[in-house]
Design a protein around this motif. Sequence first.
Motif, short mmCIF file in Angstrom:
data_model
loop_
_atom_site.label_atom_id
_atom_site.label_comp_id
_atom_site.label_asym_id
_atom_site.label_seq_id
_atom_site.Cartn_x
_atom_site.Cartn_y
_atom_site.Cartn_z
N PRO A 4 0.82 -1.22 0.00
CA PRO A 4 0.00 0.00 0.00
C PRO A 4 0.85 1.27 0.00
O PRO A 4 1.92 1.31 0.61
CB PRO A 4 -0.79 -0.11 1.30
CG PRO A 4 -0.83 -1.57 1.59
CD PRO A 4 0.49 -2.09 1.12
N THR A 5 0.36 2.28 -0.69
CA THR A 5 1.02 3.58 -0.68
C THR A 5 0.01 4.62 -0.21
O THR A 5 -1.19 4.49 -0.44
CB THR A 5 1.55 3.97 -2.07
OG1 THR A 5 0.46 3.95 -3.01
CG2 THR A 5 2.63 3.03 -2.54
N LYS A 7 -1.11 8.62 -0.23
CA LYS A 7 -1.01 9.95 -0.82
C LYS A 7 -1.72 10.89 0.15
O LYS A 7 -2.79 10.55 0.67
CB LYS A 7 -1.73 10.01 -2.16
CG LYS A 7 -1.09 9.22 -3.26
CD LYS A 7 -1.79 9.54 -4.56
CE LYS A 7 -2.23 8.27 -5.22
NZ LYS A 7 -3.02 8.50 -6.41
N GLN A 25 -5.28 9.32 1.09
CA GLN A 25 -5.78 8.15 0.38
C GLN A 25 -4.72 7.07 0.44
O GLN A 25 -3.53 7.34 0.29
CB GLN A 25 -6.10 8.47 -1.07
CG GLN A 25 -6.67 7.28 -1.82
CD GLN A 25 -7.06 7.62 -3.24
OE1 GLN A 25 -6.48 8.48 -3.87
NE2 GLN A 25 -8.06 6.92 -3.74
N ILE A 26 -5.15 5.84 0.67
CA ILE A 26 -4.24 4.71 0.68
C ILE A 26 -4.67 3.72 -0.40
O ILE A 26 -5.87 3.49 -0.60
CB ILE A 26 -4.18 4.02 2.07
CG1 ILE A 26 -3.12 2.92 2.09
CG2 ILE A 26 -5.54 3.51 2.49
CD1 ILE A 26 -2.77 2.41 3.47
N THR A 27 -3.68 3.18 -1.11
CA THR A 27 -4.00 2.14 -2.09
C THR A 27 -4.08 0.81 -1.33
O THR A 27 -3.10 0.37 -0.73
CB THR A 27 -2.92 2.03 -3.19
OG1 THR A 27 -1.66 1.79 -2.57
CG2 THR A 27 -2.85 3.29 -4.02
N HIS A 28 -5.26 0.25 -1.28
CA HIS A 28 -5.49 -0.99 -0.54
C HIS A 28 -6.72 -1.67 -1.13
O HIS A 28 -7.74 -1.03 -1.34
CB HIS A 28 -5.71 -0.68 0.94
CG HIS A 28 -5.59 -1.86 1.85
ND1 HIS A 28 -6.59 -2.79 1.98
CD2 HIS A 28 -4.59 -2.26 2.66
CE1 HIS A 28 -6.20 -3.71 2.85
NE2 HIS A 28 -4.98 -3.41 3.27
N ASP A 29 -6.62 -2.97 -1.37
CA ASP A 29 -7.73 -3.70 -2.01
C ASP A 29 -8.98 -3.78 -1.16
O ASP A 29 -10.08 -3.94 -1.69
CB ASP A 29 -7.29 -5.13 -2.38
CG ASP A 29 -6.25 -5.13 -3.48
OD1 ASP A 29 -6.12 -4.12 -4.19
OD2 ASP A 29 -5.58 -6.16 -3.63
N ALA A 71 -12.40 0.08 -1.76
CA ALA A 71 -10.98 -0.09 -2.03
C ALA A 71 -10.37 1.30 -2.20
O ALA A 71 -11.04 2.25 -2.62
CB ALA A 71 -10.78 -0.92 -3.29
N ASN A 72 -9.11 1.44 -1.86
CA ASN A 72 -8.38 2.71 -1.97
C ASN A 72 -9.12 3.85 -1.28
O ASN A 72 -9.42 4.88 -1.89
CB ASN A 72 -8.12 3.05 -3.44
CG ASN A 72 -7.45 1.92 -4.17
OD1 ASN A 72 -6.56 1.28 -3.64
ND2 ASN A 72 -7.90 1.65 -5.38
#
Length: 108
Positions: A4-5, A7, A25-29, A71-72
């Motif tokens: 996860p990243t 922003k 915001q986090i990249t996460h499924d 997600a995200n």
Amino acid sequence: MAAPTIKSRIPAKAKKGEIIEIKAQITHDMETGQRKDAAGKVIPRKIINKFVVTWNNDIVTSGDWHTAMSANPFVTCYALATESGKIKLAFHDDSGEVYEQVSEITVE
């Protein structure tokens, strides 16, 4: 899932007494545990279940998240600028992982 990243948009400077906007915001499924893979096996649940914002280690806001989160996930919150220091965003997931980002802010 890739790592996860996070922003974020947090101002670098603020005037004392100003209300600042914090966006993240986090990249996460955000896998709910209700879907199945191609072989018919249930994909285990793995979601961000807690979000915490701190300013110099004092909690600004926190929230418990549940399977209905997308997600995200994207979140916005506000804080009163009182002193310079560090704003930390922390996303906790079901596996015990904590994804953090720290930003410096100068209050004049």
